[in-house]
Scaffold this motif. Structure first.
Motif, PDB file in Angstrom:
ATOM      1  N   GLY A   1       0.773  -1.232   0.000  1.00  0.00           N
ATOM      2  CA  GLY A   1       0.000   0.000   0.000  1.00  0.00           C
ATOM      3  C   GLY A   1       0.805   1.281   0.000  1.00  0.00           C
ATOM      4  N   ARG A   2       2.093   1.176  -0.269  1.00  0.00           N
ATOM      5  CA  ARG A   2       2.955   2.362  -0.287  1.00  0.00           C
ATOM      6  C   ARG A   2       3.558   2.629  -1.664  1.00  0.00           C
ATOM      7  N   GLY A   3       3.075   1.917  -2.667  1.00  0.00           N
ATOM      8  CA  GLY A   3       3.603   2.102  -4.015  1.00  0.00           C
ATOM      9  C   GLY A   3       4.907   1.371  -4.280  1.00  0.00           C
ATOM     10  N   LEU A   4       5.299   0.502  -3.360  1.00  0.00           N
ATOM     11  CA  LEU A   4       6.581  -0.192  -3.521  1.00  0.00           C
ATOM     12  C   LEU A   4       6.543  -1.221  -4.649  1.00  0.00           C
ATOM     13  N   GLY A   5       5.390  -1.877  -4.834  1.00  0.00           N
ATOM     14  CA  GLY A   5       5.263  -2.830  -5.931  1.00  0.00           C
ATOM     15  C   GLY A   5       5.444  -2.147  -7.274  1.00  0.00           C
ATOM     16  N   GLY A   6       4.854  -0.972  -7.419  1.00  0.00           N
ATOM     17  CA  GLY A   6       5.018  -0.204  -8.647  1.00  0.00           C
ATOM     18  C   GLY A   6       6.451   0.234  -8.862  1.00  0.00           C
ATOM     19  N   ARG A   7       7.093   0.638  -7.790  1.00  0.00           N
ATOM     20  CA  ARG A   7       8.506   1.039  -7.893  1.00  0.00           C
ATOM     21  C   ARG A   7       9.365  -0.152  -8.323  1.00  0.00           C
ATOM     22  N   LEU A   8       9.080  -1.324  -7.760  1.00  0.00           N
ATOM     23  CA  LEU A   8       9.789  -2.549  -8.109  1.00  0.00           C
ATOM     24  C   LEU A   8       9.601  -2.874  -9.588  1.00  0.00           C
ATOM     25  N   VAL A   9       8.367  -2.863 -10.056  1.00  0.00           N
ATOM     26  CA  VAL A   9       8.083  -3.199 -11.456  1.00  0.00           C
ATOM     27  C   VAL A   9       8.699  -2.171 -12.395  1.00  0.00           C
ATOM     28  N   ARG A  10       8.564  -0.890 -12.077  1.00  0.00           N
ATOM     29  CA  ARG A  10       9.169   0.145 -12.934  1.00  0.00           C
ATOM     30  C   ARG A  10      10.673  -0.082 -13.083  1.00  0.00           C
ATOM     31  N   SER A  11      11.349  -0.362 -11.989  1.00  0.00           N
ATOM     32  CA  SER A  11      12.792  -0.581 -12.037  1.00  0.00           C
ATOM     33  C   SER A  11      13.129  -1.831 -12.855  1.00  0.00           C
ATOM     34  N   ALA A  12      12.360  -2.901 -12.672  1.00  0.00           N
ATOM     35  CA  ALA A  12      12.594  -4.140 -13.425  1.00  0.00           C
ATOM     36  C   ALA A  12      12.398  -3.903 -14.923  1.00  0.00           C
ATOM     37  N   LEU A  13      11.343  -3.180 -15.275  1.00  0.00           N
ATOM     38  CA  LEU A  13      11.079  -2.897 -16.690  1.00  0.00           C
ATOM     39  C   LEU A  13      12.104  -1.933 -17.276  1.00  0.00           C
ATOM     40  N   ASP A  14      12.563  -0.982 -16.481  1.00  0.00           N
ATOM     41  CA  ASP A  14      13.636  -0.098 -16.950  1.00  0.00           C
ATOM     42  C   ASP A  14      14.898  -0.903 -17.242  1.00  0.00           C
ATOM     43  N   THR A  15      15.185  -1.885 -16.400  1.00  0.00           N
ATOM     44  CA  THR A  15      16.346  -2.748 -16.629  1.00  0.00           C
ATOM     45  C   THR A  15      16.156  -3.570 -17.894  1.00  0.00           C
ATOM     46  N   ALA A  16      14.953  -4.106 -18.107  1.00  0.00           N
ATOM     47  CA  ALA A  16      14.662  -4.852 -19.345  1.00  0.00           C
ATOM     48  C   ALA A  16      14.898  -3.960 -20.561  1.00  0.00           C
ATOM     49  N   ARG A  17      14.437  -2.730 -20.480  1.00  0.00           N
ATOM     50  CA  ARG A  17      14.623  -1.796 -21.596  1.00  0.00           C
ATOM     51  C   ARG A  17      16.114  -1.542 -21.846  1.00  0.00           C
ATOM     52  N   GLN A  18      16.880  -1.334 -20.785  1.00  0.00           N
ATOM     53  CA  GLN A  18      18.316  -1.107 -20.931  1.00  0.00           C
ATOM     54  C   GLN A  18      19.011  -2.300 -21.578  1.00  0.00           C
ATOM     55  N   ARG A  19      18.524  -3.490 -21.288  1.00  0.00           N
ATOM     56  CA  ARG A  19      19.101  -4.724 -21.848  1.00  0.00           C
ATOM     57  C   ARG A  19      18.560  -5.047 -23.236  1.00  0.00           C
ATOM     58  N   ARG A  20      17.637  -4.216 -23.700  1.00  0.00           N
ATOM     59  CA  ARG A  20      16.971  -4.440 -24.989  1.00  0.00           C
ATOM     60  C   ARG A  20      16.219  -5.772 -24.994  1.00  0.00           C
ATOM     61  N   ALA A  21      15.680  -6.128 -23.846  1.00  0.00           N
ATOM     62  CA  ALA A  21      14.893  -7.350 -23.706  1.00  0.00           C
ATOM     63  C   ALA A  21      13.418  -7.029 -23.911  1.00  0.00           C
ATOM     64  N   THR A  22      12.662  -8.038 -24.314  1.00  0.00           N
ATOM     65  CA  THR A  22      11.219  -7.897 -24.364  1.00  0.00           C
ATOM     66  C   THR A  22      10.641  -8.495 -23.087  1.00  0.00           C
ATOM     67  N   VAL A  23       9.389  -8.165 -22.819  1.00  0.00           N
ATOM     68  CA  VAL A  23       8.743  -8.572 -21.572  1.00  0.00           C
ATOM     69  C   VAL A  23       7.485  -9.374 -21.885  1.00  0.00           C
ATOM     70  N   VAL A  24       7.336 -10.494 -21.190  1.00  0.00           N
ATOM     71  CA  VAL A  24       6.119 -11.297 -21.263  1.00  0.00           C
ATOM     72  C   VAL A  24       5.469 -11.210 -19.883  1.00  0.00           C
ATOM     73  N   PRO A  25       4.329 -10.515 -19.788  1.00  0.00           N
ATOM     74  CA  PRO A  25       3.735 -10.238 -18.474  1.00  0.00           C
ATOM     75  C   PRO A  25       2.718 -11.293 -18.010  1.00  0.00           C
ATOM     76  N   HIS A  26       3.180 -12.500 -17.733  1.00  0.00           N
ATOM     77  CA  HIS A  26       2.276 -13.513 -17.176  1.00  0.00           C
ATOM     78  C   HIS A  26       1.799 -13.125 -15.782  1.00  0.00           C
ATOM     79  N   CYS A  27       2.606 -12.395 -15.045  1.00  0.00           N
ATOM     80  CA  CYS A  27       2.220 -11.903 -13.720  1.00  0.00           C
ATOM     81  C   CYS A  27       1.157 -10.824 -13.894  1.00  0.00           C
ATOM     82  N   THR A  28       0.015 -10.988 -13.217  1.00  0.00           N
ATOM     83  CA  THR A  28      -1.070 -10.019 -13.377  1.00  0.00           C
ATOM     84  C   THR A  28      -0.691  -8.638 -12.862  1.00  0.00           C
ATOM     85  N   PHE A  29       0.129  -8.557 -11.826  1.00  0.00           N
ATOM     86  CA  PHE A  29       0.534  -7.251 -11.321  1.00  0.00           C
ATOM     87  C   PHE A  29       1.352  -6.512 -12.372  1.00  0.00           C
TER      88      PHE A  29
END
Length: 101
Positions: free
Chosen positions: A48-76
């Motif tokens: 409830g503090r926005g930490l999950g969003g911060r975690l996902v944003r950072s993970a996706l930013d890392t994917a972008r830096q690595r030029r990786a694509t993302v498959v979002p099986h996780c509903t969050f």
């Protein structure tokens, strides 16, 4: 204490850490140049503090830096991308209908 996100490749997950404590994680599988996100959670007491969003944003930013694509099986992760359309380009166009994106 300030939290930070680190990629724990040995455990195949991005971890949200506060000091030495893991307070959340986003688990993934690597398939070639794809990161398939399968589960995300934040420990009770830290929700409830926005930490999950911060975690996902950072993970996706890392994917972008690595030029990786993302498959979002996780509903969050899927819902987060749906709410932050500037990250939609990480999901291959052919997979977007499967995930409602």
């Amino acid at each position: 204490m300030e939290s930070r996100v680190v990629d724990n490749a040995e455990r195949s997950r991005f971890e949200l850490r506060s000091g030495d404590e893991v307070i959340g994680f986003a688990e993934y599988h690597v398939r070639g140049d794809e990161l398939d996100f399968v589960h995300t959670e934040v420990n009770p007491g830290h929700e409830g503090r926005g930490l999950g969003g911060r975690l996902v944003r950072s993970a996706l930013d890392t994917a972008r830096q690595r030029r990786a694509t993302v498959v979002p099986h996780c509903t969050f992760v899927r819902d987060w991308i749906g709410a932050h359309r500037d990250y939609l380009d990480l999901v291959p166009e052919r997979l977007r209908p499967e995930f409602g994106l």
